[in-house]
Design a protein around this motif. Structure first.
Motif, PDB file in Angstrom:
ATOM      1  N   ALA F 113       0.860  -1.188   0.000  1.00  9.64           N
ATOM      2  CA  ALA F 113       0.000   0.000   0.000  1.00  9.64           C
ATOM      3  C   ALA F 113       0.889   1.227   0.000  1.00  9.64           C
ATOM      4  O   ALA F 113       2.001   1.197   0.523  1.00  9.64           O
ATOM      5  N   VAL F 115       0.924   5.039   1.395  1.00  7.21           N
ATOM      6  CA  VAL F 115       0.249   5.953   2.329  1.00  7.21           C
ATOM      7  C   VAL F 115       0.790   7.348   2.059  1.00  7.21           C
ATOM      8  O   VAL F 115       1.974   7.610   2.254  1.00  7.21           O
ATOM      9  N   ARG F 122      -4.334  10.298  -5.105  1.00  4.22           N
ATOM     10  CA  ARG F 122      -4.573   8.862  -5.311  1.00  4.22           C
ATOM     11  C   ARG F 122      -4.694   8.473  -6.786  1.00  4.22           C
ATOM     12  O   ARG F 122      -3.994   7.549  -7.240  1.00  4.22           O
ATOM     13  N   SER F 140      -3.689  -0.687  -2.139  1.00  5.43           N
ATOM     14  CA  SER F 140      -4.486   0.535  -1.990  1.00  5.43           C
ATOM     15  C   SER F 140      -3.566   1.739  -1.894  1.00  5.43           C
ATOM     16  O   SER F 140      -2.377   1.601  -1.621  1.00  5.43           O
ATOM     17  N   ARG F 142      -3.726   5.149   0.360  1.00  2.48           N
ATOM     18  CA  ARG F 142      -4.442   5.783   1.473  1.00  2.48           C
ATOM     19  C   ARG F 142      -3.781   7.120   1.795  1.00  2.48           C
ATOM     20  O   ARG F 142      -2.598   7.304   1.530  1.00  2.48           O
ATOM     21  N   GLN F 165      -3.440   4.795   9.115  1.00  2.00           N
ATOM     22  CA  GLN F 165      -3.732   4.406   7.732  1.00  2.00           C
ATOM     23  C   GLN F 165      -2.951   3.150   7.330  1.00  2.00           C
ATOM     24  O   GLN F 165      -3.448   2.320   6.564  1.00  2.00           O
ATOM     25  N   SER F 166      -1.743   3.002   7.847  1.00  2.00           N
ATOM     26  CA  SER F 166      -0.958   1.806   7.515  1.00  2.00           C
ATOM     27  C   SER F 166      -1.626   0.560   8.078  1.00  2.00           C
ATOM     28  O   SER F 166      -1.668  -0.489   7.423  1.00  2.00           O
ATOM     29  N   LYS F 168      -4.832   0.163   8.635  1.00  2.00           N
ATOM     30  CA  LYS F 168      -6.008  -0.131   7.800  1.00  2.00           C
ATOM     31  C   LYS F 168      -5.577  -0.773   6.481  1.00  2.00           C
ATOM     32  O   LYS F 168      -6.253  -1.668   5.959  1.00  2.00           O
ATOM     33  N   ALA F 169      -4.476  -0.295   5.938  1.00  2.50           N
ATOM     34  CA  ALA F 169      -3.984  -0.866   4.676  1.00  2.50           C
ATOM     35  C   ALA F 169      -3.681  -2.352   4.847  1.00  2.50           C
ATOM     36  O   ALA F 169      -3.965  -3.163   3.967  1.00  2.50           O
ATOM     37  N   ASP F 173      -7.078  -3.861   3.544  1.00  3.77           N
ATOM     38  CA  ASP F 173      -6.764  -3.938   2.114  1.00  3.77           C
ATOM     39  C   ASP F 173      -5.802  -5.073   1.788  1.00  3.77           C
ATOM     40  O   ASP F 173      -5.429  -5.250   0.639  1.00  3.77           O
ATOM     41  N   ALA F 175      -2.641  -5.348   2.404  1.00  2.70           N
ATOM     42  CA  ALA F 175      -1.254  -4.979   2.100  1.00  2.70           C
ATOM     43  C   ALA F 175      -0.334  -5.709   3.069  1.00  2.70           C
ATOM     44  O   ALA F 175      -0.668  -5.889   4.244  1.00  2.70           O
ATOM     45  N   ILE F 178       4.410  -1.460   3.328  1.00  2.00           N
ATOM     46  CA  ILE F 178       3.941  -0.071   3.301  1.00  2.00           C
ATOM     47  C   ILE F 178       4.987   0.787   2.589  1.00  2.00           C
ATOM     48  O   ILE F 178       6.168   0.748   2.943  1.00  2.00           O
TER      49      ILE F 178
END
Lengths: 248, 248, 248, 248, 248, 248
Positions: F113, F115, F122, F140, F142, F165-166, F168-169, F173, F175, F178
């Motif tokens: 992902a 970030v 994006r 993703s 993010r 956010q990491s 969540k990724a 998602d 991932a 990162i």
């Protein structure tokens, strides 16, 4: 040169307001519209069964249109029923709002969403996006959960549901354009776009009938038609059991 | 438990040898075959126009088969006409040789080629491979340039042409399996595979009718049917103008 | 003609109930099953390390099966360990439940989900779907978070977890078929399908062992084997340090 | 800080010149190389069977390297055998020249071609490009038709064949970078690039051993290792029958 | 309502015949065209360097057009230079012939080919097809090997070369539509289509300027503009060193 | 041999800490860094408009670097502005952190992902992943919702948002690596990785400046440069209106 475009509603239920939806196009296009629906077929298009039983009637209407001197035909359904079969039967452009509106939406942003009537038509629209080569531009297909024959029951309620799903398409699915996913959603595209803009979501809303009618005029005016190499001419005379359909 | 499988030839031309092609399957499957063709429709399937006018008759034959207690239906054409429409109309598995044989071929090597009758059906087979998710496994579609109604004219000539295109598919397109691309290629698959092996190309040749019939037995025997969530049940009674087709 | 199919469990832990799971197939297939597991290798397959240390034993068991006159081999694990290596070592069909069940599921609807044991095997199953060409048909891989050696601890709890993840796969991921994602999920596929139907989700549930065993019979019965052009014959005699494995 | 990199040749045949091929890297990298091959396994890697029987020995050599204080490991074969299994077994970066060189080539132009030994390894390299996500950047895999154990027989003849296939890759397949497709092609990359430039084809030629060794230093120097979430740690102690391999 | 469309030729070389090429569109569209080229930038667009140095001038011309009350802008180059930057700078639709003509071609058949000037622009057009989502619809990019500033030297020779490459695109690459791949190919599209039809290849030839101008009228007439969510409004006042460009 | 690498910050705002961020690389690489920013262009890169007005200045700085004897250039922005244009203008490697870091991340796990700062970048990063061929490896993109010029305001707050956010990724998602998505995130990559590890998410965090600088050294050291066949040499002398930029 006035371009004659015929709208063919691909089922047996009359839909008299279609001409009205596209009337404003005369301001910038030299176009004359006519409109018919089918005499044999399903009452609406909600799946591939309906598509299958609509196709003979659609093809017959396209042949009739060409005989009438029409310059381009528009099959009035986002599911694009009978599109390929019709293109093998006539020499004028045959447009489907699914294919046309998705391609135009693809030019207006990075990803578009289609907001349609029922979730059961999602696989069909996704399949078409894949065939048309637009799979990666399609953010999502979302449904308002209103059956076709109830679209007109509650216009404000419909707008609210379209707004709700369109917002989710933008915020959750990363769509930046909205395609109205049923040609039965009449008179609502401008209101939906205004409501989205008022909520700060500056995305265009594409009206499938108007978009497709404009492209039909453009293609016919440019002298373009579908590739005969892609759509080899079919032999209608060899059909067995469909005499009544073509004798009209 | 004997599985009853009906082969539906999706056009109006009689093809009496179909049962014979699959007769050997009884050696390892408990199966009983029956066979019909259409009363209304085109004389053969050579494009989407033919597909469109065959679909109503195919669906009617599938409904009839289910009423007759058949356990699975096989639509006898590599173009898989009417497949989705039929699946919305009945509760038994409906198989197409295009979809089925391409999936089985995908399991036997890295890439397969389809060797068919005419180049004009190539786009249709490529479109189906894309829809079925098998685009990356399809090395190529090649044609022997023999029309469907001339397949039986010169069996040795046909074998030579199939061999020529199959070799090109292997050597130039990197195919390592060959799918016979027309269910009208009868009695030739074993000879083609032997000829390829004799020339040092050790690739399997898939017979679409036998492969699909075997899978039909497997699915019916396993109690599997097509997802009703993918294929929502259609309402036949709402159709207008098709009464004669269903009154039989 | 009775087709002899051998189930090879690709690890050193005995799994005696496998034959029972496929026993019902005799009703419609002329098949005789045998079953073995490995003498060297890991206790289960939970990643690529296990796959790597299982492969020599799997290949040895496949060679033994061919020598025993078996007609087709089934490697009893959704991760399809040793599949390609084994196909380079023998001349009979070698099937993996991952590849086979995903292809059959792809024919039953638009998208399927695999519901498996632990999230850590998701990347492996996704990688295989990509290699098999089925990436676009795979809606999702979901896990019940139960380790392989605890599958049998609480059958009702397992069913509840499978049902929960299957429902999410259908409602959130748009799957319309469910593939049981571990061949250790024994005796539960019919109950899961019944539970889903009871909750109004009319989707088929595919049992990987039964589906793969049926296809093994079909391929062997049809006289098909994996393409020797895709899987060139390996030279076993050149190996150093594996004498004990093959001297058995 | 000197980065210690071990080159593991994944078969039992000694390849003493490997250190020499990467010796020049010391000019700009602080690196110390060591080199081993396997004690059990195949004589070379020519398919998935060889990959399968090489993997246990590769993993054992990686564990040994980590125990020896090595900072990064390079598996010396374009087929990347045992890569995933080894990453589950150790905490230092494990690099494969197939994955690494293809990613670096992808950064140097629009499309690269891999020129390798035999056409029979093409499917494996294509499969890896797909798994690594580089399928669309791979213009083609071409082979010089020289078996691994004959690479050293005729250096000028080999260069001529590499040049011929590289030119075809550029002119016919639209490649604009060339990846040497076997780590056994020693001492030839600079000569091939010079020959291509002399013929007016200004494309870079990537030496897989040097490229991968440089990246191994970079990753180790940056303190990066493979994601433990992608490669869950395996339990070596649970293996049955591999005691001799790890007792060394 | 007359739609005002401005054609911006994205380089410093005057191209006076552009208005003439689109003059016939007035027969079916209510449109008024104007035309400008750049004051700073490259002499033509032959790569990404030219694109980079053309973009500031293109954006300035788009801002000027909006200030002049123009309804839509067309950037007159198949490479679509400055397209995204311009869309972030103005509120009127900005169309590129690359994007627009490829989408329209995608609607007219299964696959289209682009026949352009030099092979060195192929990667750029392929990259754009990928970004626009049309990669799978693009059969090939072929070049006539005539530099932009020599297009007008030999009209009959150019037609012969366009015909030769178009035929190859149809016969070898399976294209069924031809897109003229340079907006400098003036006055030749109808002749090329006639020549192809005379040779029995019934494929449409798309004129990029006319097609894009028609779509510009359609979008402006429909009240559509590019998604502001996809193209966030840029802050021109913060630029350093470009004062002269905007003070005009 | 010391490799000279120049970092070009592609806008007019000074960023003095860049050299410090990469200083540690001298421990294992023989490298000397220099650093410049632009004299004309935007104050930061937040979209394609900024990219367009930064490109002329970036290209001029790359030409200057080559004239200064620099061995490789790094354009200091994840959006990779001017990358292709610069590669057509110089003979030394030109690297972008977006392309480079995404390729390296692709080697460290199954999916990564990115970030980044704001959601509005994006689409640009997704477009680049598609062009670089890495679309399927990108889980993703993010955003922490912090504008570039506020990155330094609250280091602990920024770390907390990056961590959120990491996570969540990784969790939502899938991932497993990162990528820090802005080269303005200075001094935070190690702290972010430590925080993720502390929370049990054992994923690597890639620092784009350090990763790209290491690869720049590797490419220059290996004697590699971008394919001149992919990036044809541009003619700077033909430009109109950019004299001041190059006369420096």
């Amino acid at each position: 040169m006035t371009i004659k475009v015929r709208i063919i509603t691909p089922h047996v239920t009359p839909r008299p307001q279609k001409i009205e939806e596209v009337a404003g196009l005369n301001e910038f296009l030299n176009v004359a519209f006519s409109h018919v629906n089918l005499t044999i077929g399903p009452p609406s298009i909600q799946g591939m069964f309906d598509d299958g039983f609509a196709t003979p009637g659609i093809v017959a209407r396209c042949i009739e249109a060409e005989r009438d001197g029409v310059n381009a035909v528009l099959i009035d359904c986002m599911g694009d029923p009978g599109l390929d079969a019709a293109r093998e039967a006539v020499s004028i452009p045959v447009l489907g709002p699914g294919e046309t509106t998705m391609h135009v939406a693809a030019m207006l942003g990075h990803k578009f969403a289609v907001v349609t009537v029922l979730d059961q038509v999602r696989p069909l629209l996704e399949k078409h996006a894949k065939i048309y080569g637009l799979q990666e531009k399609l953010a999502s297909v979302r449904a308002v959960d209103v059956a076709v024959n109830h679209i007109g029951d509650d216009p404000d309620g419909l707008l609210a549901r379209l707004l709700e799903q369109s917002k989710k398409a933008v915020m959750e699915d990363h769509a930046d354009c909205i395609v109205l996913g049923c040609t039965g959603f009449l008179g609502v595209s401008d209101r939906l776009q205004a409501a989205l803009h008022q909520d700060g979501l500056m995305v265009p809303v594409l009206n499938p009938l108007r978009t497709t009618a404009s492209l039909a005029v453009a293609l016919a005016g440019l002298g373009l038609r579908h590739s005969q190499r892609a759509y080899a001419r079919a032999d209608i005379s060899a059909l067995v059991g469909y005499g009544a359909l073509f004798s009209k």
